[in-house]
Motif scaffolding. Sequence first.
Motif, PDB file in Angstrom:
ATOM      1  N   GLN A 149       0.830  -1.201   0.000  1.00 27.63           N
ATOM      2  CA  GLN A 149       0.000   0.000   0.000  1.00 27.63           C
ATOM      3  C   GLN A 149       0.868   1.256   0.000  1.00 27.63           C
ATOM      4  O   GLN A 149       0.523   2.250  -0.649  1.00 27.63           O
ATOM      5  CB  GLN A 149      -0.943   0.015   1.209  1.00 27.63           C
ATOM      6  CG  GLN A 149      -2.011  -1.033   1.164  1.00 27.63           C
ATOM      7  CD  GLN A 149      -1.564  -2.398   1.687  1.00 27.63           C
ATOM      8  OE1 GLN A 149      -0.393  -2.670   1.881  1.00 27.63           O
ATOM      9  NE2 GLN A 149      -2.516  -3.280   1.909  1.00 27.63           N
ATOM     10  N   ALA A 150       1.996   1.211   0.705  1.00 24.08           N
ATOM     11  CA  ALA A 150       2.921   2.347   0.719  1.00 24.08           C
ATOM     12  C   ALA A 150       3.482   2.601  -0.675  1.00 24.08           C
ATOM     13  O   ALA A 150       3.594   3.747  -1.112  1.00 24.08           O
ATOM     14  CB  ALA A 150       4.056   2.104   1.711  1.00 24.08           C
ATOM     15  N   ALA A 151       3.816   1.535  -1.380  1.00 27.00           N
ATOM     16  CA  ALA A 151       4.361   1.670  -2.731  1.00 27.00           C
ATOM     17  C   ALA A 151       3.324   2.249  -3.692  1.00 27.00           C
ATOM     18  O   ALA A 151       3.656   3.119  -4.511  1.00 27.00           O
ATOM     19  CB  ALA A 151       4.849   0.316  -3.238  1.00 27.00           C
ATOM     20  N   VAL A 152       2.090   1.797  -3.580  1.00 31.81           N
ATOM     21  CA  VAL A 152       1.023   2.316  -4.444  1.00 31.81           C
ATOM     22  C   VAL A 152       0.808   3.811  -4.182  1.00 31.81           C
ATOM     23  O   VAL A 152       0.705   4.611  -5.110  1.00 31.81           O
ATOM     24  CB  VAL A 152      -0.294   1.525  -4.248  1.00 31.81           C
ATOM     25  CG1 VAL A 152      -1.457   2.196  -4.954  1.00 31.81           C
ATOM     26  CG2 VAL A 152      -0.119   0.090  -4.728  1.00 31.81           C
ATOM     27  N   TYR A 153       0.778   4.191  -2.902  1.00 34.17           N
ATOM     28  CA  TYR A 153       0.624   5.601  -2.545  1.00 34.17           C
ATOM     29  C   TYR A 153       1.824   6.412  -3.047  1.00 34.17           C
ATOM     30  O   TYR A 153       1.660   7.479  -3.647  1.00 34.17           O
ATOM     31  CB  TYR A 153       0.467   5.749  -1.036  1.00 34.17           C
ATOM     32  CG  TYR A 153       0.418   7.176  -0.567  1.00 34.17           C
ATOM     33  CD1 TYR A 153      -0.537   8.070  -1.037  1.00 34.17           C
ATOM     34  CD2 TYR A 153       1.345   7.646   0.360  1.00 34.17           C
ATOM     35  CE1 TYR A 153      -0.572   9.387  -0.606  1.00 34.17           C
ATOM     36  CE2 TYR A 153       1.313   8.957   0.799  1.00 34.17           C
ATOM     37  CZ  TYR A 153       0.355   9.821   0.314  1.00 34.17           C
ATOM     38  OH  TYR A 153       0.323  11.119   0.740  1.00 34.17           O
ATOM     39  N   GLY A 154       3.013   5.895  -2.848  1.00 34.76           N
ATOM     40  CA  GLY A 154       4.219   6.583  -3.317  1.00 34.76           C
ATOM     41  C   GLY A 154       4.241   6.755  -4.822  1.00 34.76           C
ATOM     42  O   GLY A 154       4.636   7.805  -5.331  1.00 34.76           O
ATOM     43  N   GLN A 155       3.802   5.741  -5.547  1.00 37.42           N
ATOM     44  CA  GLN A 155       3.741   5.844  -7.010  1.00 37.42           C
ATOM     45  C   GLN A 155       2.742   6.906  -7.442  1.00 37.42           C
ATOM     46  O   GLN A 155       2.992   7.651  -8.379  1.00 37.42           O
ATOM     47  CB  GLN A 155       3.379   4.497  -7.618  1.00 37.42           C
ATOM     48  CG  GLN A 155       4.493   3.496  -7.565  1.00 37.42           C
ATOM     49  CD  GLN A 155       4.060   2.104  -8.026  1.00 37.42           C
ATOM     50  OE1 GLN A 155       2.879   1.839  -8.226  1.00 37.42           O
ATOM     51  NE2 GLN A 155       5.020   1.215  -8.165  1.00 37.42           N
ATOM     52  N   CYS A 156       1.618   6.979  -6.759  1.00 33.00           N
ATOM     53  CA  CYS A 156       0.612   7.985  -7.082  1.00 33.00           C
ATOM     54  C   CYS A 156       1.182   9.389  -6.889  1.00 33.00           C
ATOM     55  O   CYS A 156       1.046  10.248  -7.756  1.00 33.00           O
ATOM     56  CB  CYS A 156      -0.633   7.794  -6.215  1.00 33.00           C
ATOM     57  SG  CYS A 156      -1.944   8.993  -6.545  1.00 33.00           S
ATOM     58  N   VAL A 157       1.832   9.610  -5.753  1.00 31.69           N
ATOM     59  CA  VAL A 157       2.409  10.931  -5.460  1.00 31.69           C
ATOM     60  C   VAL A 157       3.528  11.261  -6.445  1.00 31.69           C
ATOM     61  O   VAL A 157       3.577  12.355  -7.003  1.00 31.69           O
ATOM     62  CB  VAL A 157       2.914  11.000  -4.003  1.00 31.69           C
ATOM     63  CG1 VAL A 157       3.704  12.275  -3.757  1.00 31.69           C
ATOM     64  CG2 VAL A 157       1.743  10.911  -3.032  1.00 31.69           C
ATOM     65  N   SER A 158       4.414  10.302  -6.667  1.00 31.86           N
ATOM     66  CA  SER A 158       5.569  10.578  -7.527  1.00 31.86           C
ATOM     67  C   SER A 158       5.184  10.749  -8.998  1.00 31.86           C
ATOM     68  O   SER A 158       5.870  11.441  -9.735  1.00 31.86           O
ATOM     69  CB  SER A 158       6.630   9.496  -7.386  1.00 31.86           C
ATOM     70  OG  SER A 158       6.168   8.269  -7.884  1.00 31.86           O
ATOM     71  N   GLU A 164      -5.468   6.116  -2.335  1.00 32.42           N
ATOM     72  CA  GLU A 164      -4.265   5.354  -2.044  1.00 32.42           C
ATOM     73  C   GLU A 164      -3.787   5.607  -0.618  1.00 32.42           C
ATOM     74  O   GLU A 164      -3.350   4.692   0.083  1.00 32.42           O
ATOM     75  CB  GLU A 164      -3.166   5.706  -3.047  1.00 32.42           C
ATOM     76  CG  GLU A 164      -3.466   5.283  -4.467  1.00 32.42           C
ATOM     77  CD  GLU A 164      -4.350   6.266  -5.242  1.00 32.42           C
ATOM     78  OE1 GLU A 164      -4.850   7.267  -4.657  1.00 32.42           O
ATOM     79  OE2 GLU A 164      -4.546   6.028  -6.440  1.00 32.42           O
ATOM     80  N   PHE A 165      -3.859   6.876  -0.181  1.00 33.09           N
ATOM     81  CA  PHE A 165      -3.449   7.207   1.182  1.00 33.09           C
ATOM     82  C   PHE A 165      -4.356   6.523   2.198  1.00 33.09           C
ATOM     83  O   PHE A 165      -3.876   5.983   3.191  1.00 33.09           O
ATOM     84  CB  PHE A 165      -3.454   8.720   1.409  1.00 33.09           C
ATOM     85  CG  PHE A 165      -3.166   9.078   2.841  1.00 33.09           C
ATOM     86  CD1 PHE A 165      -1.881   8.986   3.339  1.00 33.09           C
ATOM     87  CD2 PHE A 165      -4.183   9.465   3.689  1.00 33.09           C
ATOM     88  CE1 PHE A 165      -1.604   9.286   4.672  1.00 33.09           C
ATOM     89  CE2 PHE A 165      -3.923   9.763   5.021  1.00 33.09           C
ATOM     90  CZ  PHE A 165      -2.634   9.676   5.504  1.00 33.09           C
ATOM     91  N   GLN A 166      -5.653   6.543   1.957  1.00 28.98           N
ATOM     92  CA  GLN A 166      -6.601   5.922   2.888  1.00 28.98           C
ATOM     93  C   GLN A 166      -6.327   4.428   3.017  1.00 28.98           C
ATOM     94  O   GLN A 166      -6.395   3.877   4.119  1.00 28.98           O
ATOM     95  CB  GLN A 166      -8.055   6.170   2.452  1.00 28.98           C
ATOM     96  CG  GLN A 166      -8.507   7.596   2.635  1.00 28.98           C
ATOM     97  CD  GLN A 166      -8.573   8.015   4.091  1.00 28.98           C
ATOM     98  OE1 GLN A 166      -8.549   7.216   5.009  1.00 28.98           O
ATOM     99  NE2 GLN A 166      -8.649   9.314   4.317  1.00 28.98           N
ATOM    100  N   ALA A 167      -6.034   3.766   1.907  1.00 28.94           N
ATOM    101  CA  ALA A 167      -5.728   2.330   1.949  1.00 28.94           C
ATOM    102  C   ALA A 167      -4.468   2.080   2.779  1.00 28.94           C
ATOM    103  O   ALA A 167      -4.422   1.151   3.590  1.00 28.94           O
ATOM    104  CB  ALA A 167      -5.556   1.790   0.536  1.00 28.94           C
TER     105      ALA A 167
END
Length: 68
Positions: free
Chosen positions: A21-30, A44-47
């Motif tokens: 979940q951290a990787a998915v959120y990081g990919q979204c932000v980046s 993504e952050f909520q997940a």
Amino acid sequence: MEKRTKGVAVLARGVATCSTQAAVYGQCVSSSYKDIQKDMCLKEFQAFKECVQHAVSPSLSLCDSVLF
């Protein structure tokens, strides 16, 4: 172990448990960091947040005052 250190260790364990979940959120932000907008990656952050909360919930009673 000092309370503050224990709280950090619990949080770190929760984050490590939720690496997907951290990787998915990081990919979204980046992917849009030059044009990021509020709530752009909210789903993504909520997940990620829910995963971490679930991962540390058994430990919350031990270090409630440290984390919150």
